[in-house]
Design a protein around this motif. Sequence first.
Motif, PDB file in Angstrom:
ATOM      1  N   ALA A   1      -3.319   4.856  -1.334  1.00  0.00           N
ATOM      2  CA  ALA A   1      -3.745   4.049  -2.472  1.00  0.00           C
ATOM      3  C   ALA A   1      -3.965   2.600  -2.051  1.00  0.00           C
ATOM      4  O   ALA A   1      -3.339   2.116  -1.100  1.00  0.00           O
ATOM      5  CB  ALA A   1      -2.717   4.122  -3.592  1.00  0.00           C
ATOM      6  N   GLU A   2      -4.863   1.928  -2.775  1.00  0.00           N
ATOM      7  CA  GLU A   2      -5.107   0.496  -2.600  1.00  0.00           C
ATOM      8  C   GLU A   2      -4.622  -0.226  -3.845  1.00  0.00           C
ATOM      9  O   GLU A   2      -4.872   0.238  -4.961  1.00  0.00           O
ATOM     10  CB  GLU A   2      -6.607   0.220  -2.373  1.00  0.00           C
ATOM     11  N   ARG A   3      -3.958  -1.338  -3.658  1.00  0.00           N
ATOM     12  CA  ARG A   3      -3.527  -2.098  -4.823  1.00  0.00           C
ATOM     13  C   ARG A   3      -4.716  -2.806  -5.449  1.00  0.00           C
ATOM     14  O   ARG A   3      -5.630  -3.249  -4.748  1.00  0.00           O
ATOM     15  CB  ARG A   3      -2.400  -3.060  -4.468  1.00  0.00           C
TER      16      ARG A   3
ATOM     17  N   ARG B   1      -5.134   2.077  -7.059  1.00  0.00           N
ATOM     18  CA  ARG B   1      -6.173   3.095  -7.237  1.00  0.00           C
ATOM     19  C   ARG B   1      -6.036   4.094  -6.092  1.00  0.00           C
ATOM     20  O   ARG B   1      -5.914   3.713  -4.928  1.00  0.00           O
ATOM     21  CB  ARG B   1      -7.566   2.479  -7.213  1.00  0.00           C
ATOM     22  N   ILE B   2      -6.040   5.400  -6.425  1.00  0.00           N
ATOM     23  CA  ILE B   2      -5.887   6.439  -5.415  1.00  0.00           C
ATOM     24  C   ILE B   2      -7.173   6.547  -4.597  1.00  0.00           C
ATOM     25  O   ILE B   2      -8.267   6.728  -5.137  1.00  0.00           O
ATOM     26  CB  ILE B   2      -5.559   7.799  -6.057  1.00  0.00           C
TER      27      ILE B   2
ATOM     28  N   VAL C   1      -8.165  11.410  -6.620  1.00  0.00           N
ATOM     29  CA  VAL C   1      -8.929  10.254  -6.158  1.00  0.00           C
ATOM     30  C   VAL C   1      -9.518   9.504  -7.356  1.00  0.00           C
ATOM     31  O   VAL C   1     -10.018  10.109  -8.306  1.00  0.00           O
ATOM     32  CB  VAL C   1     -10.037  10.705  -5.190  1.00  0.00           C
ATOM     33  N   ASP C   2      -9.397   8.176  -7.305  1.00  0.00           N
ATOM     34  CA  ASP C   2      -9.880   7.230  -8.320  1.00  0.00           C
ATOM     35  C   ASP C   2      -8.941   7.072  -9.505  1.00  0.00           C
ATOM     36  O   ASP C   2      -9.206   6.249 -10.396  1.00  0.00           O
ATOM     37  CB  ASP C   2     -11.284   7.580  -8.825  1.00  0.00           C
ATOM     38  N   ASP C   3      -7.831   7.830  -9.549  1.00  0.00           N
ATOM     39  CA  ASP C   3      -6.819   7.558 -10.569  1.00  0.00           C
ATOM     40  C   ASP C   3      -6.287   6.143 -10.382  1.00  0.00           C
ATOM     41  O   ASP C   3      -6.144   5.657  -9.254  1.00  0.00           O
ATOM     42  CB  ASP C   3      -5.647   8.539 -10.448  1.00  0.00           C
ATOM     43  N   GLU C   4      -5.985   5.459 -11.500  1.00  0.00           N
ATOM     44  CA  GLU C   4      -5.347   4.149 -11.454  1.00  0.00           C
ATOM     45  C   GLU C   4      -4.004   4.242 -12.163  1.00  0.00           C
ATOM     46  O   GLU C   4      -3.904   4.812 -13.249  1.00  0.00           O
ATOM     47  CB  GLU C   4      -6.238   3.096 -12.118  1.00  0.00           C
ATOM     48  N   LEU C   5      -2.951   3.708 -11.537  1.00  0.00           N
ATOM     49  CA  LEU C   5      -1.614   3.787 -12.104  1.00  0.00           C
ATOM     50  C   LEU C   5      -0.747   2.661 -11.567  1.00  0.00           C
ATOM     51  O   LEU C   5      -1.112   1.971 -10.604  1.00  0.00           O
ATOM     52  CB  LEU C   5      -0.981   5.138 -11.814  1.00  0.00           C
TER      53      LEU C   5
END
Length: 251
Positions: free
Chosen positions: A247-249, A236-237, A196-200
């Motif tokens: 995830a949200e873009r 973002r997860i 959670v909160d990872d961005e990729l």
Amino acid sequence: MSGRDEYYNKAKQQGYRSRSAYKLQQIDDTADLIAPSDTVIDLGAAPGGWLQVAAERADGGRVVGVDRQRIESIDGVETVRGDLTEESTQAEIAERVGKADLVLSDMAPNMTGEYELDHARSIHLARQALDVARTILTPGGDLVVKAFDGRDLDDLEADIEDEFEYVRTVRPDASRDESSELFLVGKGRMTAPVAVDDELTVEITDTGDEDDGIAKVDDYTLFVSDAEEGETVEVRIEGVKPRFGFAERID
């Protein structure tokens, strides 16, 4: 009749090797752990009461018991003799079993009568079982560990919760009234390559039933809202489950 006598006598009448068989029955009834065809590993399994219950309920599956003591033969059950605190025993379990759907541990320390010491040793044994679970549980698999209530219990529960979708505490009726034992049940082993909160950045390769975009990260499925097949988007997860995440873009 005392609780001890009730379950002791019941075990003798029904052919179980120990009264603790009823603990596993009650834990399973509460937490829905054992399914037909499951692979179940029981750590500290002697004399075999939990193995008997697991073999009954995992019909068509595989049940393996591990203990330093010899376990008398049980139909449909395999055994590994060894000390779980030794790396060689843990390696043998991983080699022989491969992956499991459920790891059980009713292990308890040799009691000293000094409560804080007995509590600490029970937590240590529970952590040994957690280490085995980390190695051999399939995604979505479950864990049951025994511990004595005390100051280190919250830290153990938090560590299990980090590895599973959620954790709950079960105190079966078959435990003796005077006992401080309880069982922590980790449900839904999470082996996701994201948190959670990872961005990729991901490529949307398909569309889900709810019209969300679907992306893959190391064969792990991500559902991405407001994304369409063919797009490459930054996300973002927002949520992580054992087999898929959300995830949200953010681009």
